[in-house]
Design a protein around this motif. Structure first.
Motif, PDB file in Angstrom:
ATOM      1  N   VAL A  40      -1.529   9.217  14.111  1.00  0.00           N
ATOM      2  CA  VAL A  40      -0.192   8.846  13.623  1.00  0.00           C
ATOM      3  C   VAL A  40      -0.169   7.389  13.174  1.00  0.00           C
ATOM      4  CG1 VAL A  40       2.197   8.484  14.370  1.00  0.00           C
ATOM      5  CG2 VAL A  40       1.039  10.616  14.913  1.00  0.00           C
ATOM      6  N   LEU A  41      -0.775   6.491  13.952  1.00  0.00           N
ATOM      7  CA  LEU A  41      -0.812   5.078  13.575  1.00  0.00           C
ATOM      8  C   LEU A  41      -1.603   4.848  12.290  1.00  0.00           C
ATOM      9  CD1 LEU A  41      -1.262   3.341  17.037  1.00  0.00           C
ATOM     10  CD2 LEU A  41       0.770   3.365  15.585  1.00  0.00           C
ATOM     11  N   VAL A  42      -2.720   5.523  12.133  1.00  0.00           N
ATOM     12  CA  VAL A  42      -3.522   5.374  10.915  1.00  0.00           C
ATOM     13  C   VAL A  42      -2.752   5.916   9.711  1.00  0.00           C
ATOM     14  CG1 VAL A  42      -5.608   6.201   9.736  1.00  0.00           C
ATOM     15  CG2 VAL A  42      -5.751   5.322  12.064  1.00  0.00           C
ATOM     16  N   ALA A  43      -2.088   7.059   9.864  1.00  0.00           N
ATOM     17  CA  ALA A  43      -1.313   7.628   8.760  1.00  0.00           C
ATOM     18  C   ALA A  43      -0.177   6.685   8.356  1.00  0.00           C
ATOM     19  CB  ALA A  43      -0.761   9.000   9.147  1.00  0.00           C
ATOM     20  N   ALA A  44       0.505   6.100   9.321  1.00  0.00           N
ATOM     21  CA  ALA A  44       1.584   5.159   9.024  1.00  0.00           C
ATOM     22  C   ALA A  44       1.045   3.917   8.325  1.00  0.00           C
ATOM     23  CB  ALA A  44       2.313   4.773  10.304  1.00  0.00           C
ATOM     24  N   ALA A  45      -0.095   3.407   8.766  1.00  0.00           N
ATOM     25  CA  ALA A  45      -0.695   2.231   8.137  1.00  0.00           C
ATOM     26  C   ALA A  45      -1.108   2.525   6.700  1.00  0.00           C
ATOM     27  CB  ALA A  45      -1.899   1.756   8.954  1.00  0.00           C
ATOM     28  N   VAL A  46      -1.666   3.697   6.455  1.00  0.00           N
ATOM     29  CA  VAL A  46      -2.078   4.067   5.099  1.00  0.00           C
ATOM     30  C   VAL A  46      -0.856   4.163   4.195  1.00  0.00           C
ATOM     31  CG1 VAL A  46      -3.021   5.974   3.722  1.00  0.00           C
ATOM     32  CG2 VAL A  46      -4.226   5.189   5.748  1.00  0.00           C
ATOM     33  N   MET A  47       0.230   4.748   4.694  1.00  0.00           N
ATOM     34  CA  MET A  47       1.442   4.868   3.869  1.00  0.00           C
ATOM     35  C   MET A  47       2.044   3.498   3.547  1.00  0.00           C
ATOM     36  SD  MET A  47       3.575   8.157   5.071  1.00  0.00           S
ATOM     37  CE  MET A  47       2.855   8.907   6.510  1.00  0.00           C
ATOM     38  N   LEU A  48       2.020   2.600   4.527  1.00  0.00           N
ATOM     39  CA  LEU A  48       2.598   1.278   4.302  1.00  0.00           C
ATOM     40  C   LEU A  48       1.732   0.401   3.412  1.00  0.00           C
ATOM     41  CD1 LEU A  48       3.958   0.491   7.878  1.00  0.00           C
ATOM     42  CD2 LEU A  48       5.287   1.017   5.832  1.00  0.00           C
ATOM     43  N   LEU A  49       0.424   0.526   3.520  1.00  0.00           N
ATOM     44  CA  LEU A  49      -0.482  -0.361   2.802  1.00  0.00           C
ATOM     45  C   LEU A  49      -0.993   0.194   1.476  1.00  0.00           C
ATOM     46  CD1 LEU A  49      -2.562  -1.558   5.877  1.00  0.00           C
ATOM     47  CD2 LEU A  49      -0.674  -2.745   4.739  1.00  0.00           C
ATOM     48  N   SER A  50      -0.598   1.412   1.117  1.00  0.00           N
ATOM     49  CA  SER A  50      -1.164   2.039  -0.083  1.00  0.00           C
ATOM     50  C   SER A  50      -0.476   1.610  -1.368  1.00  0.00           C
ATOM     51  CB  SER A  50      -1.117   3.561   0.040  1.00  0.00           C
ATOM     52  OG  SER A  50       0.218   4.001   0.036  1.00  0.00           O
ATOM     53  N   GLY A  51       0.534   0.762  -1.304  1.00  0.00           N
ATOM     54  CA  GLY A  51       1.165   0.257  -2.508  1.00  0.00           C
ATOM     55  C   GLY A  51       2.492   0.912  -2.836  1.00  0.00           C
ATOM     56  N   GLY A  52       2.938   1.839  -2.076  1.00  0.00           N
ATOM     57  CA  GLY A  52       4.240   2.441  -2.287  1.00  0.00           C
ATOM     58  C   GLY A  52       4.334   3.325  -3.512  1.00  0.00           C
ATOM     59  N   ASP A  53       3.243   3.885  -3.965  1.00  0.00           N
ATOM     60  CA  ASP A  53       3.250   4.752  -5.141  1.00  0.00           C
ATOM     61  C   ASP A  53       3.521   6.191  -4.702  1.00  0.00           C
ATOM     62  OD1 ASP A  53       3.027   5.552  -7.761  1.00  0.00           O
ATOM     63  OD2 ASP A  53       0.843   5.695  -7.700  1.00  0.00           O
ATOM     64  N   HIS A  54       4.706   6.411  -4.129  1.00  0.00           N
ATOM     65  CA  HIS A  54       5.062   7.734  -3.640  1.00  0.00           C
ATOM     66  C   HIS A  54       6.335   8.191  -4.338  1.00  0.00           C
ATOM     67  CE1 HIS A  54       2.129   7.408  -0.458  1.00  0.00           C
ATOM     68  NE2 HIS A  54       2.608   6.216  -0.179  1.00  0.00           N
TER      69      HIS A  54
END
Length: 76
Positions: A40-54
């Motif tokens: 869960v922590l890794v998934a949250a970090a990836v979502m926050l650090l991926s640049g917001g291209d969602h």
């Protein structure tokens, strides 16, 4: 004469250990909780650090016009 063997009755106050504490959580449960927390922590970090291209605009393609909301259409 019956040959069935009945186990001795359990003490109703037995809580799993001699000092009255509840029995410990099994090791596989502890490991599963830790692994799930890390995922869960890794998934949250990836979502926050991926640049917001969602979002849905991501699937429109290069030349597509941006979608307009109902509020923007009402102003026109």
């Amino acid at each position: 004469m019956s040959t069935a063997h009945e186990p001795p009755p359990r003490d109703q106050t037995d809580s799993g250990s001699a000092d009255g504490r509840a029995p410990a959580m099994p090791r596989w449960v502890k490991v599963s909780v830790i692994v799930l927390g890390i995922v869960v922590l890794v998934a949250a970090a990836v979502m926050l650090l991926s640049g917001g291209d969602h979002g849905p605009g991501r699937h429109l393609g290069e030349g597509a016009a941006p979608a307009t909301s109902a509020l923007e259409l009402a102003r026109v």
